[in-house]
Motif scaffolding. Structure first.
Motif, mmCIF file in Angstrom:
data_model
loop_
_atom_site.group_PDB
_atom_site.id
_atom_site.type_symbol
_atom_site.label_atom_id
_atom_site.label_comp_id
_atom_site.label_asym_id
_atom_site.label_seq_id
_atom_site.Cartn_x
_atom_site.Cartn_y
_atom_site.Cartn_z
ATOM 1 N N TYR A 143 0.821 -1.210 0.000
ATOM 2 C CA TYR A 143 0.000 0.000 0.000
ATOM 3 C C TYR A 143 0.856 1.262 0.000
ATOM 4 O O TYR A 143 0.343 2.365 -0.265
ATOM 5 C CB TYR A 143 -0.927 0.013 1.219
ATOM 6 N N GLU A 144 2.138 1.114 0.279
ATOM 7 C CA GLU A 144 3.026 2.274 0.255
ATOM 8 C C GLU A 144 3.021 2.972 -1.095
ATOM 9 O O GLU A 144 3.300 4.174 -1.172
ATOM 10 C CB GLU A 144 4.451 1.835 0.615
ATOM 11 N N LEU A 146 0.656 3.952 -2.689
ATOM 12 C CA LEU A 146 -0.421 4.952 -2.742
ATOM 13 C C LEU A 146 -0.043 6.259 -2.050
ATOM 14 O O LEU A 146 -0.855 7.177 -1.996
ATOM 15 C CB LEU A 146 -1.692 4.388 -2.103
ATOM 16 N N ALA A 147 1.168 6.343 -1.541
ATOM 17 C CA ALA A 147 1.608 7.566 -0.868
ATOM 18 C C ALA A 147 1.511 8.756 -1.819
ATOM 19 O O ALA A 147 1.838 8.660 -2.997
ATOM 20 C CB ALA A 147 3.044 7.406 -0.374
ATOM 21 N N ARG A 149 -1.380 10.231 -2.444
ATOM 22 C CA ARG A 149 -2.777 10.328 -2.844
ATOM 23 C C ARG A 149 -3.679 10.186 -1.620
ATOM 24 O O ARG A 149 -3.255 9.722 -0.560
ATOM 25 C CB ARG A 149 -3.119 9.244 -3.876
ATOM 26 N N VAL A 151 -6.574 8.326 0.253
ATOM 27 C CA VAL A 151 -7.145 6.985 0.266
ATOM 28 C C VAL A 151 -8.282 6.942 1.273
ATOM 29 O O VAL A 151 -8.169 7.471 2.385
ATOM 30 C CB VAL A 151 -6.083 5.929 0.616
ATOM 31 N N LEU A 165 -2.588 1.287 6.557
ATOM 32 C CA LEU A 165 -2.279 2.507 5.817
ATOM 33 C C LEU A 165 -1.475 3.489 6.661
ATOM 34 O O LEU A 165 -0.606 4.203 6.142
ATOM 35 C CB LEU A 165 -3.573 3.164 5.330
ATOM 36 N N GLU A 169 2.299 5.062 5.895
ATOM 37 C CA GLU A 169 2.418 6.515 5.803
ATOM 38 C C GLU A 169 1.635 7.057 4.614
ATOM 39 O O GLU A 169 2.105 7.909 3.867
ATOM 40 C CB GLU A 169 3.889 6.934 5.741
ATOM 41 N N VAL A 170 0.415 6.534 4.459
ATOM 42 C CA VAL A 170 -0.498 6.964 3.403
ATOM 43 C C VAL A 170 -1.586 7.840 4.017
ATOM 44 O O VAL A 170 -2.146 7.503 5.067
ATOM 45 C CB VAL A 170 -1.135 5.740 2.706
ATOM 46 N N ASP A 171 -1.866 8.957 3.389
ATOM 47 C CA ASP A 171 -2.932 9.844 3.841
ATOM 48 C C ASP A 171 -4.276 9.163 3.612
ATOM 49 O O ASP A 171 -4.610 8.808 2.473
ATOM 50 C CB ASP A 171 -2.865 11.163 3.077
ATOM 51 N N TYR A 172 -5.051 8.957 4.668
ATOM 52 C CA TYR A 172 -6.302 8.212 4.519
ATOM 53 C C TYR A 172 -7.405 8.781 5.395
ATOM 54 O O TYR A 172 -7.163 9.531 6.343
ATOM 55 C CB TYR A 172 -6.083 6.736 4.889
#
Length: 207
Positions: A143-144, A146-147, A149, A151, A165, A169-172
């Motif tokens: 899932y990294e 997708l960093a 964007r 989510v 997530l 370190e993905v913005d979710y």
């Protein structure tokens, strides 16, 4: 020292391997094309995206040959397929336009994630029998990538996905209700879902 063995690390390994091995395929995929048993190169030009669909097409061409169907004829039929069982279909959810992608296991997610091109990506997770009760496989998915964007984690196991997530370190945002997760997006979004929420989305979007 025995002449038919060689030393590698802490154990003796046989120098000669048995005759069991994966047989060489009559069809193969190279750079997005399909090469048949006669070395003829076919450009599939499919109506569905993804490397895995080209692999599927190669298998279908091999099956067509066995059934006496000409490759050119078989490919004409394959190119008419655009949303098998709702996969890759575009649907309306109120004012939101969404493309539906199905991913049922880490291998499927590895293929689906590169197909998601929208700025906001919706990920729908459940753990019903059709999905698999254990969601620890979430940690096997990259899932990294997708960093950068936005989510949205949705579905009955959205919070489990949210934890994954966060470590990526993905913005979710965590919005468990599917309808709420798909509401109010001004731009088209890609939705990647496991089997159970995918079927719910098909019904909601009348796909």
């Amino acid at each position: 020292m025995p002449t038919n063995r060689w030393w590698s690390g802490p154990r003796w390994l046989p120098r000669r391997l048995c005759g069991l091995a994966r047989p060489k395929g009559d069809y193969r995929v190279e750079s997005g094309t399909i090469v048949d048993r006669t070395q003829h190169v076919w450009d599939p030009q499919l109506g569905v995206p993804g490397r895995f669909n080209i692999n599927n097409a190669a298998c279908a061409l091999a099956a067509a040959e066995l059934m006496g169907v000409e490759p050119r004829t078989a490919l004409i039929g394959m190119r008419k397929v655009t949303s098998p069982a709702g996969r890759f279909a575009t649907a309306q959810f109120g004012t939101t336009t969404a493309r539906l992608l199905l991913a049922k296991n880490p291998a499927g997610w590895a293929e689906a994630l590169p197909l998601a091109q929208s700025a906001t990506v919706v990920l729908a997770i459940d753990s019903a029998a059709a999905d698999g009760r254990d969601v620890s496989w979430l940690w096997d998915v990259d899932y990294e990538r997708l960093a950068g964007r936005t989510v949205i984690a949705t579905g009955r196991r959205a919070q489990d996905l949210a934890v994954r997530l966060r470590y990526a370190e993905v913005d979710y945002r965590c919005i468990p209700d599917l309808a709420d997760a798909l509401a109010g997006h001004p731009e088209p979004v890609d939705v990647i879902a496991t089997y159970t929420p995918f079927q719910r989305l098909r019904k909601m979007g009348r796909v």
